[in-house]
Write a protein that holds these residues in place. Structure first.
Motif, PDB file in Angstrom:
ATOM      1  N   GLU A 287      37.461   8.529   8.466  1.00  0.00           N
ATOM      2  CA  GLU A 287      36.253   7.976   7.844  1.00  0.00           C
ATOM      3  C   GLU A 287      35.378   7.211   8.830  1.00  0.00           C
ATOM      4  OE1 GLU A 287      37.290   5.680   4.457  1.00  0.00           O
ATOM      5  OE2 GLU A 287      38.242   7.364   3.390  1.00  0.00           O
ATOM      6  N   GLU A 288      35.766   7.180  10.085  1.00  0.00           N
ATOM      7  CA  GLU A 288      34.995   6.443  11.090  1.00  0.00           C
ATOM      8  C   GLU A 288      33.874   7.327  11.611  1.00  0.00           C
ATOM      9  OE1 GLU A 288      33.745   3.319  12.463  1.00  0.00           O
ATOM     10  OE2 GLU A 288      35.811   3.106  11.749  1.00  0.00           O
ATOM     11  N   LEU A 289      32.621   6.967  11.255  1.00  0.00           N
ATOM     12  CA  LEU A 289      31.450   7.764  11.628  1.00  0.00           C
ATOM     13  C   LEU A 289      30.568   6.983  12.604  1.00  0.00           C
ATOM     14  CD1 LEU A 289      30.479   9.163   8.105  1.00  0.00           C
ATOM     15  CD2 LEU A 289      31.885  10.264   9.863  1.00  0.00           C
ATOM     16  N   ILE A 290      29.806   7.714  13.400  1.00  0.00           N
ATOM     17  CA  ILE A 290      28.917   7.101  14.378  1.00  0.00           C
ATOM     18  C   ILE A 290      27.583   7.842  14.375  1.00  0.00           C
ATOM     19  CG2 ILE A 290      29.923   8.500  16.234  1.00  0.00           C
ATOM     20  CD1 ILE A 290      29.399   6.113  18.117  1.00  0.00           C
ATOM     21  N   ASP A 291      26.492   7.090  14.305  1.00  0.00           N
ATOM     22  CA  ASP A 291      25.141   7.669  14.273  1.00  0.00           C
ATOM     23  C   ASP A 291      24.571   7.774  15.678  1.00  0.00           C
ATOM     24  OD1 ASP A 291      25.144   7.814  11.506  1.00  0.00           O
ATOM     25  OD2 ASP A 291      24.209   5.843  11.259  1.00  0.00           O
ATOM     26  N   PHE A 292      23.886   8.873  15.931  1.00  0.00           N
ATOM     27  CA  PHE A 292      23.139   9.036  17.180  1.00  0.00           C
ATOM     28  C   PHE A 292      21.656   9.066  16.819  1.00  0.00           C
ATOM     29  CE2 PHE A 292      27.326  10.298  18.291  1.00  0.00           C
ATOM     30  CZ  PHE A 292      27.465   9.980  19.634  1.00  0.00           C
ATOM     31  N   SER A 293      20.920   8.112  17.359  1.00  0.00           N
ATOM     32  CA  SER A 293      19.545   7.885  16.912  1.00  0.00           C
ATOM     33  C   SER A 293      18.535   8.062  18.030  1.00  0.00           C
ATOM     34  CB  SER A 293      19.403   6.476  16.331  1.00  0.00           C
ATOM     35  OG  SER A 293      20.259   6.296  15.223  1.00  0.00           O
ATOM     36  N   LEU A 294      17.320   8.429  17.614  1.00  0.00           N
ATOM     37  CA  LEU A 294      16.175   8.528  18.507  1.00  0.00           C
ATOM     38  C   LEU A 294      15.368   7.238  18.367  1.00  0.00           C
ATOM     39  CD1 LEU A 294      14.250  10.318  20.305  1.00  0.00           C
ATOM     40  CD2 LEU A 294      13.131  10.987  18.155  1.00  0.00           C
ATOM     41  N   HIS A 295      15.183   6.521  19.478  1.00  0.00           N
ATOM     42  CA  HIS A 295      14.478   5.247  19.471  1.00  0.00           C
ATOM     43  C   HIS A 295      13.166   5.378  20.243  1.00  0.00           C
ATOM     44  CE1 HIS A 295      18.277   3.273  18.209  1.00  0.00           C
ATOM     45  NE2 HIS A 295      18.831   4.149  19.036  1.00  0.00           N
ATOM     46  N   TYR A 296      12.142   4.641  19.806  1.00  0.00           N
ATOM     47  CA  TYR A 296      10.851   4.662  20.499  1.00  0.00           C
ATOM     48  C   TYR A 296      10.084   3.383  20.174  1.00  0.00           C
ATOM     49  CZ  TYR A 296       9.410   6.294  15.859  1.00  0.00           C
ATOM     50  OH  TYR A 296       9.217   6.410  14.501  1.00  0.00           O
ATOM     51  N   ASN A 297       9.112   3.082  21.032  1.00  0.00           N
ATOM     52  CA  ASN A 297       8.225   1.946  20.801  1.00  0.00           C
ATOM     53  C   ASN A 297       7.218   2.328  19.716  1.00  0.00           C
ATOM     54  OD1 ASN A 297       6.086  -0.050  21.094  1.00  0.00           O
ATOM     55  ND2 ASN A 297       7.021  -0.579  23.049  1.00  0.00           N
ATOM     56  N   LYS A 298       7.034   1.464  18.728  1.00  0.00           N
ATOM     57  CA  LYS A 298       6.110   1.769  17.630  1.00  0.00           C
ATOM     58  C   LYS A 298       4.688   2.031  18.124  1.00  0.00           C
ATOM     59  CE  LYS A 298       8.686  -0.903  14.165  1.00  0.00           C
ATOM     60  NZ  LYS A 298       8.666  -2.106  13.282  1.00  0.00           N
ATOM     61  N   LEU A 299       4.311   1.381  19.225  1.00  0.00           N
ATOM     62  CA  LEU A 299       2.970   1.604  19.775  1.00  0.00           C
ATOM     63  C   LEU A 299       2.806   3.028  20.299  1.00  0.00           C
ATOM     64  CD1 LEU A 299       2.342  -1.741  21.719  1.00  0.00           C
ATOM     65  CD2 LEU A 299       1.424  -1.064  19.498  1.00  0.00           C
ATOM     66  N   SER A 300       3.914   3.694  20.576  1.00  0.00           N
ATOM     67  CA  SER A 300       3.841   5.068  21.077  1.00  0.00           C
ATOM     68  C   SER A 300       3.255   6.027  20.046  1.00  0.00           C
ATOM     69  CB  SER A 300       5.235   5.555  21.486  1.00  0.00           C
ATOM     70  OG  SER A 300       5.748   4.788  22.549  1.00  0.00           O
ATOM     71  N   LEU A 301       3.300   5.642  18.787  1.00  0.00           N
ATOM     72  CA  LEU A 301       2.765   6.517  17.740  1.00  0.00           C
ATOM     73  C   LEU A 301       1.252   6.624  17.810  1.00  0.00           C
ATOM     74  CD1 LEU A 301       5.021   5.543  14.702  1.00  0.00           C
ATOM     75  CD2 LEU A 301       5.243   7.489  16.251  1.00  0.00           C
ATOM     76  N   ARG A 302       0.610   5.766  18.606  1.00  0.00           N
ATOM     77  CA  ARG A 302      -0.835   5.913  18.806  1.00  0.00           C
ATOM     78  C   ARG A 302      -1.143   7.091  19.717  1.00  0.00           C
ATOM     79  NH1 ARG A 302      -2.881   0.063  20.699  1.00  0.00           N
ATOM     80  NH2 ARG A 302      -1.478   0.639  22.414  1.00  0.00           N
ATOM     81  N   ASP A 303      -0.130   7.577  20.412  1.00  0.00           N
ATOM     82  CA  ASP A 303      -0.265   8.714  21.313  1.00  0.00           C
ATOM     83  C   ASP A 303       0.050   9.991  20.528  1.00  0.00           C
ATOM     84  OD1 ASP A 303       0.047  10.741  23.164  1.00  0.00           O
ATOM     85  OD2 ASP A 303       1.276   9.578  24.539  1.00  0.00           O
ATOM     86  N   PRO A 304      -0.955  10.845  20.253  1.00  0.00           N
ATOM     87  CA  PRO A 304      -0.697  12.024  19.417  1.00  0.00           C
ATOM     88  C   PRO A 304       0.309  12.987  20.032  1.00  0.00           C
ATOM     89  CG  PRO A 304      -2.888  12.137  20.422  1.00  0.00           C
ATOM     90  CD  PRO A 304      -2.369  10.755  20.668  1.00  0.00           C
ATOM     91  N   VAL A 305       0.348  13.072  21.353  1.00  0.00           N
ATOM     92  CA  VAL A 305       1.316  13.964  21.999  1.00  0.00           C
ATOM     93  C   VAL A 305       2.733  13.490  21.725  1.00  0.00           C
ATOM     94  CG1 VAL A 305       2.139  14.868  24.203  1.00  0.00           C
ATOM     95  CG2 VAL A 305      -0.314  14.672  23.788  1.00  0.00           C
ATOM     96  N   LEU A 306       2.992  12.221  21.999  1.00  0.00           N
ATOM     97  CA  LEU A 306       4.337  11.688  21.807  1.00  0.00           C
ATOM     98  C   LEU A 306       4.725  11.676  20.334  1.00  0.00           C
ATOM     99  CD1 LEU A 306       6.711  10.643  23.378  1.00  0.00           C
ATOM    100  CD2 LEU A 306       5.760   8.343  23.249  1.00  0.00           C
ATOM    101  N   GLN A 307       3.761  11.417  19.480  1.00  0.00           N
ATOM    102  CA  GLN A 307       4.035  11.427  18.038  1.00  0.00           C
ATOM    103  C   GLN A 307       4.554  12.792  17.595  1.00  0.00           C
ATOM    104  OE1 GLN A 307       0.582  10.919  15.493  1.00  0.00           O
ATOM    105  NE2 GLN A 307       1.779   9.871  13.950  1.00  0.00           N
ATOM    106  N   ASN A 308       3.938  13.847  18.103  1.00  0.00           N
ATOM    107  CA  ASN A 308       4.362  15.189  17.714  1.00  0.00           C
ATOM    108  C   ASN A 308       5.644  15.613  18.416  1.00  0.00           C
ATOM    109  OD1 ASN A 308       2.345  16.613  15.813  1.00  0.00           O
ATOM    110  ND2 ASN A 308       1.036  15.531  17.238  1.00  0.00           N
ATOM    111  N   VAL A 309       5.906  15.097  19.607  1.00  0.00           N
ATOM    112  CA  VAL A 309       7.186  15.365  20.273  1.00  0.00           C
ATOM    113  C   VAL A 309       8.324  14.764  19.446  1.00  0.00           C
ATOM    114  CG1 VAL A 309       8.600  14.777  22.280  1.00  0.00           C
ATOM    115  CG2 VAL A 309       6.282  15.629  22.605  1.00  0.00           C
ATOM    116  N   ILE A 310       8.123  13.543  18.955  1.00  0.00           N
ATOM    117  CA  ILE A 310       9.124  12.904  18.102  1.00  0.00           C
ATOM    118  C   ILE A 310       9.379  13.754  16.860  1.00  0.00           C
ATOM    119  CG2 ILE A 310       9.554  10.910  16.604  1.00  0.00           C
ATOM    120  CD1 ILE A 310       8.024   9.212  18.701  1.00  0.00           C
ATOM    121  N   LYS A 311       8.316  14.260  16.264  1.00  0.00           N
ATOM    122  CA  LYS A 311       8.447  15.097  15.068  1.00  0.00           C
ATOM    123  C   LYS A 311       9.240  16.365  15.369  1.00  0.00           C
ATOM    124  CE  LYS A 311       5.643  17.540  11.621  1.00  0.00           C
ATOM    125  NZ  LYS A 311       4.241  17.856  11.201  1.00  0.00           N
TER     126      LYS A 311
END
Length: 317
Positions: A287-311
């Motif tokens: 039952e021991e689970l571990i999450d692997f997450s994608l992290h980014y700076n919230k200000l990066s979402l102002r960059d349309p290129v990076l926003q779509n790469v995240i998507k």
């Protein structure tokens, strides 16, 4: 006089010891003059350039005079209602136009996907080996002009806060207010040993595990403190005789010893194709689970290129 060869002498590959002189030279040149030069060259006249740049013809003429003082050439000759560039000006235009295109491409003010750009993703070596093939294919399929750079994940908060990395992928949640994250996938922890390990022929319980020495993965900071606590509760008396920051090293050692180690199941599956490794079925660990997450700076979402790469990356997982 023929000036065709002069820019060849001015524009050459820069050496490190040239940099101070280059900076001093550029310090004495108003780079706005180069913009005016390009406008006059492309639009073939001072009046036309003045309209494009929203300046007066007098201001344009004064700027051309300043350029003539810098370069050993008149640059433009009056012809009818406009001007025609000299041979020197035509040669100069090739370098200036390329330089401006490179600068605009680097700035990417419009978020254009046809501009070559590097996206930097920080991971550990083992997580990188697991996720980067999927990320590379997904990003290149959507945005073939983008380049990917994978760097080590150390001090993830600072890397993202100071924009030293565009994205971080790791097995813990960063709680800084300026950062955001999305879970890419959830994995389970497994006990790993070499094929033919004597523990495989024994009933697997706490007493059996105490007979063998264990490996330990070292991680920075307190990010995995809860996980460490739970593992200690599951294996309170385990003897750790080898520790490493690198799961590749741990996997190689497990394959060549009677050590037992813990690692995420997907990473074990990757390593098992390289080393003779297998898992030990230990129910308390199921039952021991571990999450692997994608992290980014919230200000990066102002960059349309990076926003779509995240998507695209989220969709790939």
């Amino acid at each position: 006089m023929d000036y065709n060869d002069l820019p060849e002498k001015r524009i050459k590959p820069l050496r490190e010891d040239d940099n101070p002189q280059i900076f001093r030279t550029l310090r004495n040149i108003d780079l706005n003059l180069l913009t005016i030069f390009e406008a006059v060259y492309v639009h073939k006249g001072i009046v036309n350039a003045a309209k494009i740049l929203n300046l007066t013809p007098s201001a344009i003429s004064q700027s051309i005079q300043k350029l003539r003082a810098i370069f050993p050439d008149p640059l433009f000759i009056r012809k009818g209602q406009g001007v025609t560039p000299t041979a020197y000006a035509s040669h100069l235009h090739e370098y200036i136009s390329q330089g401006m295109e490179s600068i605009l491409g680097a700035l990417d003010l419009t978020g254009s996907y046809d501009k070559q750009r590097t996206i930097t993703i920080a991971t550990s070596s083992s997580v990188g080996a697991l996720v980067m093939p999927t990320i590379y294919k997904a990003v290149r399929d959507e945005f073939p002009q983008l380049l990917l750079r994978n760097i080590p994940v150390t001090d993830a908060i600072n890397k993202l806060s100071q924009f030293q990395a565009d994205l971080v992928i790791d097995s813990y949640v960063i709680t800084a207010r300026a950062l955001a994250h999305h879970v890419l996938y959830t994995d389970k922890l497994v006990l790993v040993c070499r094929k033919g390990h004597p523990a495989l022929a024994q009933p697997l319980n706490a007493d059996t595990l105490r007979q063998y020495e264990h490996t330990l993965l070292m991680v920075d900071g307190q990010s995995h403190s809860d996980l460490r606590k739970r593992i200690f509760e599951l294996f309170p008396d385990r003897q750790v005789s080898f520790s490493s920051y690198n799961l590749f090293t741990i996997a190689a050692l497990l394959a060549d010893s009677d050590l037992i180690g813990l690692m995420p199941a997907r990473i074990h599956a990757l390593f098992a194709s390289c080393w003779p490794l297998c898992t030990l079925d230990y129910p308390p660990l199921n039952e021991e689970l571990i999450d692997f997450s994608l992290h980014y700076n919230k200000l990066s979402l102002r960059d349309p290129v990076l926003q779509n790469v995240i998507k695209v990356i989220r969709q790939a997982f």
